[in-house]
Scaffold this active site. Structure first.
Site, mmCIF file in Angstrom:
data_model
loop_
_atom_site.group_PDB
_atom_site.id
_atom_site.type_symbol
_atom_site.label_atom_id
_atom_site.label_comp_id
_atom_site.label_asym_id
_atom_site.label_seq_id
_atom_site.Cartn_x
_atom_site.Cartn_y
_atom_site.Cartn_z
ATOM 1 N N LYS A 96 14.375 61.220 29.691
ATOM 2 C CA LYS A 96 13.464 60.089 29.919
ATOM 3 C C LYS A 96 12.990 60.008 31.370
ATOM 4 O O LYS A 96 11.805 59.890 31.624
ATOM 5 C CB LYS A 96 14.194 58.805 29.524
ATOM 6 C CG LYS A 96 13.361 57.543 29.651
ATOM 7 C CD LYS A 96 12.351 57.448 28.555
ATOM 8 C CE LYS A 96 11.518 56.198 28.635
ATOM 9 N NZ LYS A 96 10.274 56.348 27.853
ATOM 10 N N GLU A 125 5.204 66.593 22.275
ATOM 11 C CA GLU A 125 6.502 66.177 22.816
ATOM 12 C C GLU A 125 7.534 65.905 21.727
ATOM 13 O O GLU A 125 8.686 66.315 21.847
ATOM 14 C CB GLU A 125 6.264 64.903 23.642
ATOM 15 C CG GLU A 125 7.468 64.345 24.342
ATOM 16 C CD GLU A 125 7.128 63.089 25.160
ATOM 17 O OE1 GLU A 125 6.099 62.447 24.893
ATOM 18 O OE2 GLU A 125 7.917 62.763 26.057
ATOM 19 N N HIS A 154 -17.904 75.741 23.749
ATOM 20 C CA HIS A 154 -17.838 76.666 24.892
ATOM 21 C C HIS A 154 -16.580 77.526 24.841
ATOM 22 O O HIS A 154 -16.214 78.142 25.838
ATOM 23 C CB HIS A 154 -17.919 75.882 26.198
ATOM 24 C CG HIS A 154 -19.216 75.146 26.335
ATOM 25 N ND1 HIS A 154 -20.413 75.785 26.546
ATOM 26 C CD2 HIS A 154 -19.501 73.829 26.210
ATOM 27 C CE1 HIS A 154 -21.381 74.890 26.590
ATOM 28 N NE2 HIS A 154 -20.853 73.693 26.383
ATOM 29 N N LYS A 202 1.766 63.376 23.190
ATOM 30 C CA LYS A 202 2.756 62.710 22.323
ATOM 31 C C LYS A 202 3.129 63.587 21.134
ATOM 32 O O LYS A 202 4.289 63.722 20.788
ATOM 33 C CB LYS A 202 2.157 61.380 21.859
ATOM 34 C CG LYS A 202 3.142 60.327 21.597
ATOM 35 C CD LYS A 202 3.272 59.319 22.710
ATOM 36 C CE LYS A 202 3.754 59.953 23.994
ATOM 37 N NZ LYS A 202 3.757 59.075 25.109
ATOM 38 N N ASN A 218 24.375 63.247 39.234
ATOM 39 C CA ASN A 218 22.984 63.300 38.766
ATOM 40 C C ASN A 218 22.134 63.655 39.972
ATOM 41 O O ASN A 218 22.239 63.012 41.011
ATOM 42 C CB ASN A 218 22.572 61.930 38.206
ATOM 43 C CG ASN A 218 21.084 61.857 37.927
ATOM 44 O OD1 ASN A 218 20.443 62.866 37.654
ATOM 45 N ND2 ASN A 218 20.518 60.662 37.990
ATOM 46 N N GLY A 219 21.300 64.704 39.833
ATOM 47 C CA GLY A 219 20.443 65.110 40.949
ATOM 48 C C GLY A 219 20.501 66.613 41.129
ATOM 49 O O GLY A 219 20.943 67.336 40.223
ATOM 50 N N ARG A 242 18.602 59.831 28.942
ATOM 51 C CA ARG A 242 18.403 60.472 30.242
ATOM 52 C C ARG A 242 18.740 61.968 30.215
ATOM 53 O O ARG A 242 18.500 62.683 31.184
ATOM 54 C CB ARG A 242 19.268 59.787 31.304
ATOM 55 C CG ARG A 242 18.992 58.310 31.449
ATOM 56 C CD ARG A 242 19.879 57.709 32.508
ATOM 57 N NE ARG A 242 19.561 58.260 33.801
ATOM 58 C CZ ARG A 242 18.661 57.778 34.639
ATOM 59 N NH1 ARG A 242 18.002 56.684 34.324
ATOM 60 N NH2 ARG A 242 18.413 58.366 35.784
ATOM 61 N N TRP A 282 21.345 66.651 31.507
ATOM 62 C CA TRP A 282 20.089 67.369 31.306
ATOM 63 C C TRP A 282 20.177 68.568 32.250
ATOM 64 O O TRP A 282 20.154 68.416 33.467
ATOM 65 C CB TRP A 282 18.884 66.492 31.649
ATOM 66 C CG TRP A 282 17.589 67.125 31.286
ATOM 67 C CD1 TRP A 282 16.992 67.109 30.062
ATOM 68 C CD2 TRP A 282 16.700 67.847 32.153
ATOM 69 N NE1 TRP A 282 15.797 67.786 30.104
ATOM 70 C CE2 TRP A 282 15.593 68.262 31.368
ATOM 71 C CE3 TRP A 282 16.725 68.206 33.509
ATOM 72 C CZ2 TRP A 282 14.532 68.995 31.888
ATOM 73 C CZ3 TRP A 282 15.668 68.935 34.027
ATOM 74 C CH2 TRP A 282 14.591 69.316 33.219
ATOM 75 N N GLU A 306 -3.570 61.917 25.843
ATOM 76 C CA GLU A 306 -2.279 61.267 25.604
ATOM 77 C C GLU A 306 -1.782 61.580 24.190
ATOM 78 O O GLU A 306 -0.584 61.823 23.980
ATOM 79 C CB GLU A 306 -2.426 59.757 25.846
ATOM 80 C CG GLU A 306 -1.251 58.900 25.437
ATOM 81 C CD GLU A 306 0.076 59.267 26.108
ATOM 82 O OE1 GLU A 306 0.098 60.074 27.048
ATOM 83 O OE2 GLU A 306 1.116 58.747 25.632
ATOM 84 N N CYS A 318 20.017 63.103 33.593
ATOM 85 C CA CYS A 318 21.456 62.886 33.493
ATOM 86 C C CYS A 318 21.764 61.389 33.557
ATOM 87 O O CYS A 318 21.154 60.648 34.321
ATOM 88 C CB CYS A 318 22.279 63.587 34.583
ATOM 89 S SG CYS A 318 22.046 65.362 34.569
HETATM 90 O O1 M6R Z 1 8.952 56.994 34.251
HETATM 91 P P1 M6R Z 1 7.573 57.547 34.452
HETATM 92 O O2 M6R Z 1 6.522 56.664 33.834
HETATM 93 O O3 M6R Z 1 7.270 57.855 35.875
HETATM 94 O O4 M6R Z 1 7.552 58.897 33.641
HETATM 95 C C1 M6R Z 1 6.442 59.739 33.690
HETATM 96 C C2 M6R Z 1 6.499 60.788 32.622
HETATM 97 O O5 M6R Z 1 7.645 61.584 32.768
HETATM 98 C C3 M6R Z 1 6.507 60.181 31.220
HETATM 99 O O6 M6R Z 1 5.404 59.360 31.024
HETATM 100 C C4 M6R Z 1 6.496 61.302 30.148
HETATM 101 O O7 M6R Z 1 5.314 62.001 30.200
HETATM 102 C C5 M6R Z 1 6.741 60.692 28.772
HETATM 103 N N1 M6R Z 1 7.956 61.219 28.230
HETATM 104 C C6 M6R Z 1 5.682 60.980 27.780
HETATM 105 O O8 M6R Z 1 5.911 60.344 26.569
#
Ligand code: M6R
Length: 604
Positions: free
Chosen positions: A599, A484, A500, A481, A98-99, A27, A74, A477, A2
């Protein structure tokens, strides 16, 4: 999660709030809303969808109010509906939150609030409680309300009968504020305020802020006035704009060379790593017998890359832990353990709680954080700030490569301090690290070739990334990506592990992106690639070979510059980021705002 913003001042508030919400939209983007206070009335406009839609809704309204608050959501408690969108109104009170309020159900029961509620949210309960306690004294009502809440919150509140004032308070959830010639502004993060002022302060927890057009009063819960520390921003508003790129993600991929230069160069002295300005004592490295890395998502993957280097070069054991798991463990940590915490935002709640647990168990904590003054930075014993500038796209790119660079700096420093690396070895390592931005620039020249791969992947329901050693770590990673932002189901496998079980999933045309950049296992990976190729996979080989034209090995070859094994991480990262980016773009998706995500993950 949020984004929240409030403005009160000498200018019309509506567009300031809506433009700020657009900057905060990364956010959360399930719904958005704005409330404007004028002539003893508060008008609320809110709806599901993105801020652009809210803007449309507000256009026909008058734009004279100079005090207002806005929110981009969010969803946590309650679905994505207009009623659940913020701001929430109850009687004289309108607020944004927010929270998560953990005890909201109990509060509804204890204070008989049910009849006041029209949404399913925990946030509305706070508005109802405030309204219950409000008898003309806002500070008294806020104090009483806050005492009853448990959970995380950043709240901005307006009272219909109090003109020109916004009240704010937070616990855990982030909020920063500033005042300037135009008035006072408060927001979840700097992206929304940087065009007004280069100076700001982090709102202290459990302090009540009163924002007026003339400035901001901060007082603790006992009523004492407090002067918070003023910080300055080291980037400008252009950094938080797309600058001609179609998406922030692509811009941020291209910003990686400078981000690494800005992170590494200030920490090199006489060719060796130097943390003097970060205030990190050599003793921290000398005394540590083992390292624990805690982080989430991409940041955790950066930690895994660091593990390879520290274990391989220094023979110091490194354990990488998912923060959300670690925080509920009984961790094996002591004074001889160095905990390294990675977080772009510095606000990820699981990472923050893991940090606290590590400290409580006697470990020293170094955090690698991008956002200055963030909670994780403030809670750590030492901070190594990365200088990537604001990262707006939900998918992390430049924050990842600077985290990797920071891990390499730490590895080199630790090696020197422990006497494991000779000065000459450390200098050589640093020369290669300083060259990392050039590696990325060279790899980016291959972008068009990488883009062609996306056209195949975009058709596929599934994709696989395989590799050995560091290449396997990079594959993890890459899969994150791709999933996501392109919604292609992707998995990473250690190339030797396929047989396996997973190889059963390899059928005609399934994309397999195979990384073969680790010299010591190159031949083994090629054998594994032949195995999937023989079963019909569409193989994209990423390697340092000059050319690979063998149809028994791959359908497409992406050539990387010639690099030492640990420095392939930088080139690989760019290739894999671009594959994900172009796949998402080719599918016509909103690359920067993938569904269901936000984010900063400030809820558990
Ligand atoms: O702000 P942070 O680096 O702590 O965030 C961690 C993860 O939420 C963040 O890296 C997330 O996995 C990304 N959206 C991936 O692209």
């Amino acid at each position: 999660m949020c984004g929240i913003i409030g403005f009160t001042g000498k200018k019309a508030a509506r567009d300031i709030i809506l433009n700020g919400l657009e900057r905060l939209e990364y956010r959360g983007y399930d719904s958005a809303g704005v409330a404007l206070l004028e002539d003893g009335k508060i008008s609320v406009k809110k709806r599901t969808g993105k801020v652009a839609e809210l803007k449309g809704l507000c256009q026909s309204e008058e734009n004279t109010a100079t005090c207002g608050i806005g929110h981009t959501r969010w969803a946590t408690h309650g679905g994505v509906t207009d009623a659940n969108a913020h701001p929430h109104r109850c009687g004289q009170v309108v607020l944004i939150h927010n929270g998560i309020i953990e005890n909201y159900r109990e509060l509804v029961r204890e204070y008989s609030l049910q009849d006041k509620l029209v949404s399913e949210t925990d946030s509305e309960v706070v508005a109802a409680l405030l309204d219950t306690f409000y008898e003309g004294d806002p500070i008294k009502a806020i104090k009483k309300t806050i005492k009853a809440l448990s959970g995380a919150f950043a709240l901005c509140i307006m009272f219909q009968d109090i003109p020109g004032k916004i009240f704010a308070i937070r616990n855990v959830s982030p909020m920063i504020a500033t005042s300037c010639a135009d008035g006072s502004i408060i927001a979840s993060d700097l992206t929304a305020v940087v065009e007004f002022s280069k100076e700001y302060f982090v709102v202290p927890e459990y302090h009540i802020l009163t924002l007026t057009e003339d400035g901001i009063d901060v007082m603790d819960m006992k009523g004492n006035e407090v002067k918070p520390e003023i910080l300055s921003v080291n980037w400008d508003v252009a950094s938080a704009q797309k600058g001609g790129y179609p998406f922030f993600m692509l811009k941020e991929i291209y910003e990686q060379p400078d981000a690494i230069r800005n992170t590494v160069s200030p920490r090199v002295s006489n060719g060796l790593p130097d943390f003097t300005t970060d205030g990190i004592d050599d003793e921290v490295f000398k005394n540590c017998k083992r390292v624990v890395v805690v982080a989430c998502g991409t940041a955790m993957h950066a930690g895994m890359v660091g593990k390879h280097v520290i274990e391989d070069k220094l023979r110091v054991p490194v354990q990488v832990e998912i923060a959300s798991e670690f925080r509920y463990k009984n961790p094996i940590i002591d004074e001889e353990t160095l905990t390294i915490v990675l977080s772009q935002s510095g606000e990820t709640i699981d990472t923050l709680e893991a940090l606290k647990l590590a400290k409580a168990n006697g470990s020293k904590v170094i955090s690698i954080v991008n956002v200055k003054g963030s909670t994780i930075a403030r809670e750590s014993d030492y901070v190594l700030y990365t200088h990537a500038g604001p990262e707006i796209a939900v998918a992390s790119t430049k924050a990842y490569t600077v985290q990797v660079a920071a891990m390499y700096l730490i590895a080199c420093k630790m090696g020197l301090v422990k006497g494991i690396l000779e000065e000459s070895e450390a200098r050589q390592f640093m020369t290669k690290l300083i060259n990392a931005p050039n590696i990325i620039e060279e790899t980016l020249e291959n972008a068009n070739n990488i883009k062609r791969v996306a056209n195949h992947i975009k058709m596929a329901p599934d994709a696989f990334f395989i590799g050995r050693g560091l290449d396997y770590t990079m594959s993890l990673e890459a899969a994150l990506k791709l999933k996501e932002i392109s919604y292609v189901h992707a998995e990473a496998y250690a190339a030797g592990e396929l047989k396996h079980g997973t190889i059963a999933l390899i059928t005609e045309n399934v994309p397999v992106i195979a990384l073969a950049t680790q010299e010591d296992v190159y031949g083994k990976v090629i054998s594994n690639i032949r195995e999937v190729k023989a079963r019909g996979a569409y193989v994209v080989l990423v390697s340092m070979d000059d050319e690979v034209n063998d149809p028994a090995i791959c359908d497409k070859h992406i050539k990387l510059p010639k690099l030492d094994k640990e420095f392939t991480a930088f080139a690989n990262a760019v290739v894999l980021q671009l594959i994900a980016y172009y796949t998402s773009e080719a599918k016509g998706l909103d690359v920067d705002k993938p569904r269901n995500l936000a984010k900063s993950v400030t809820v558990e």
